[in-house]
Design a protein around this motif. Sequence first.
Motif, mmCIF file in Angstrom:
data_model
loop_
_atom_site.group_PDB
_atom_site.id
_atom_site.type_symbol
_atom_site.label_atom_id
_atom_site.label_comp_id
_atom_site.label_asym_id
_atom_site.label_seq_id
_atom_site.Cartn_x
_atom_site.Cartn_y
_atom_site.Cartn_z
ATOM 1 N N ASN A 42 1.818 3.180 -17.092
ATOM 2 C CA ASN A 42 2.084 2.048 -16.211
ATOM 3 C C ASN A 42 0.921 1.059 -16.164
ATOM 4 O O ASN A 42 -0.197 1.403 -15.794
ATOM 5 N N PHE A 102 8.705 2.603 -12.277
ATOM 6 C CA PHE A 102 9.498 3.802 -12.025
ATOM 7 C C PHE A 102 9.715 4.624 -13.281
ATOM 8 O O PHE A 102 9.828 5.846 -13.231
ATOM 9 N N GLU A 137 5.361 7.407 -16.884
ATOM 10 C CA GLU A 137 5.011 8.795 -16.633
ATOM 11 C C GLU A 137 3.567 8.956 -16.185
ATOM 12 O O GLU A 137 3.204 9.945 -15.564
ATOM 13 N N SER A 138 2.710 7.978 -16.505
ATOM 14 C CA SER A 138 1.295 8.110 -16.206
ATOM 15 C C SER A 138 0.702 6.746 -15.897
ATOM 16 O O SER A 138 1.324 5.706 -16.148
ATOM 17 N N ARG A 142 8.318 13.727 -20.371
ATOM 18 C CA ARG A 142 7.806 13.974 -19.030
ATOM 19 C C ARG A 142 6.714 15.038 -19.054
ATOM 20 O O ARG A 142 6.880 16.106 -19.636
ATOM 21 N N ASN A 193 5.065 15.526 -15.867
ATOM 22 C CA ASN A 193 5.149 15.949 -14.480
ATOM 23 C C ASN A 193 6.605 16.268 -14.135
ATOM 24 O O ASN A 193 7.442 15.371 -14.093
ATOM 25 N N PHE A 211 12.215 14.372 -8.090
ATOM 26 C CA PHE A 211 12.321 12.920 -8.017
ATOM 27 C C PHE A 211 11.915 12.405 -6.638
ATOM 28 O O PHE A 211 11.426 11.282 -6.499
ATOM 29 N N ASP A 246 9.365 13.191 -4.912
ATOM 30 C CA ASP A 246 7.936 12.878 -4.926
ATOM 31 C C ASP A 246 7.669 11.545 -5.631
ATOM 32 O O ASP A 246 6.822 10.760 -5.194
ATOM 33 N N ARG A 247 8.393 11.286 -6.706
ATOM 34 C CA ARG A 247 8.221 10.018 -7.416
ATOM 35 C C ARG A 247 8.658 8.851 -6.524
ATOM 36 O O ARG A 247 8.009 7.812 -6.468
ATOM 37 N N GLY A 251 6.041 8.289 -3.835
ATOM 38 C CA GLY A 251 4.824 7.717 -4.393
ATOM 39 C C GLY A 251 4.980 6.276 -4.828
ATOM 40 O O GLY A 251 4.119 5.431 -4.553
ATOM 41 N N LYS A 252 6.078 5.958 -5.513
ATOM 42 C CA LYS A 252 6.259 4.603 -6.043
ATOM 43 C C LYS A 252 6.506 3.581 -4.936
ATOM 44 O O LYS A 252 6.050 2.448 -5.007
ATOM 45 N N ASN A 291 4.559 16.912 0.505
ATOM 46 C CA ASN A 291 4.484 15.941 -0.584
ATOM 47 C C ASN A 291 3.075 15.929 -1.142
ATOM 48 O O ASN A 291 2.101 16.063 -0.382
#
Length: 281
Positions: A75, A81, A84-85, A253, A255, A259, A261-262, A265-266, A280
């Motif tokens: 990213n 979204f 992956e990193s 992937r 991690n 989903f 947690d993603r 976080g996002k 979390n």
Amino acid sequence: MSRHVLVLTHPTRPAAQRSAEQVATELRRHGMTPVTEDEIAATEIELVIVLGGDGTILRAAELIRGRDAPLIGVNLGHVGFLAESEVDRISHVVSRAAARDYAVEERMTLDVTVTRPDAPPVRSWAINDVSVEKAERERMVEVAIGIDDRGLSTFGCDGVVMSTPTGSTAYAFSAGGPVVWPDVEAMLLVPISAHTLFARPLVVGPDSRMSVEILSRSYTSAVVWCDGRRRIEAPPGARIDVVRGEERVRLARFNLAPFTDRLVGKFNLPVAGWRGEHDNP
């Protein structure tokens, strides 16, 4: 036998170019061969490392469509979204890639057919969404929507978004649609600023057909966008049919956290006070 990895980056960001050079150096250090966009036609690609935001990842998926190589997103954008990193973990990404230490997740796509009066059908595809949008800002587009070849409703609107679960956190989310977990086999239809009493987002089964007809009485044409990248004109009388895509997109992937947690976080969602069994990260 050399292992070839396509390194794709945002074309106009200097920071992205520097990160691509770092990736290439790390790949060579691990005995792998970095490949540029100009070299992919005649090269067997094992993996694609994408440096950028979700838009760059969508472009990468378009470039390698028809191949089995999975994508790893690093990213450089805002939310990212599909990534992956983050960019500060490039060395970790390459070392995991070299060891083939990743899982491959397959995501649903959409196939779209636009049938227009007095013109051949146009076909395309999307990972996130197919959006039908009014061509003129000052006018609504008049549409009829249907599911499985049965009419459901007609109304004037700014447009309609048809989305995969992957795209549920993109345009469909901004239009008021629900977030759908990526392992759910379903498709979404979300009207945009519809002038009607019944304009709720719809979630339909993976074998359904979503259809939008641009009514002949519409005061404006529409434009069909596939992932915001591929444009198809849709004049009054046109019909847009969207079904589950025949080809899936493969994402590498590292991690394997849920989903949830993603999502937290996002979107930086507040979870203070949660007293569940699992915290979390």
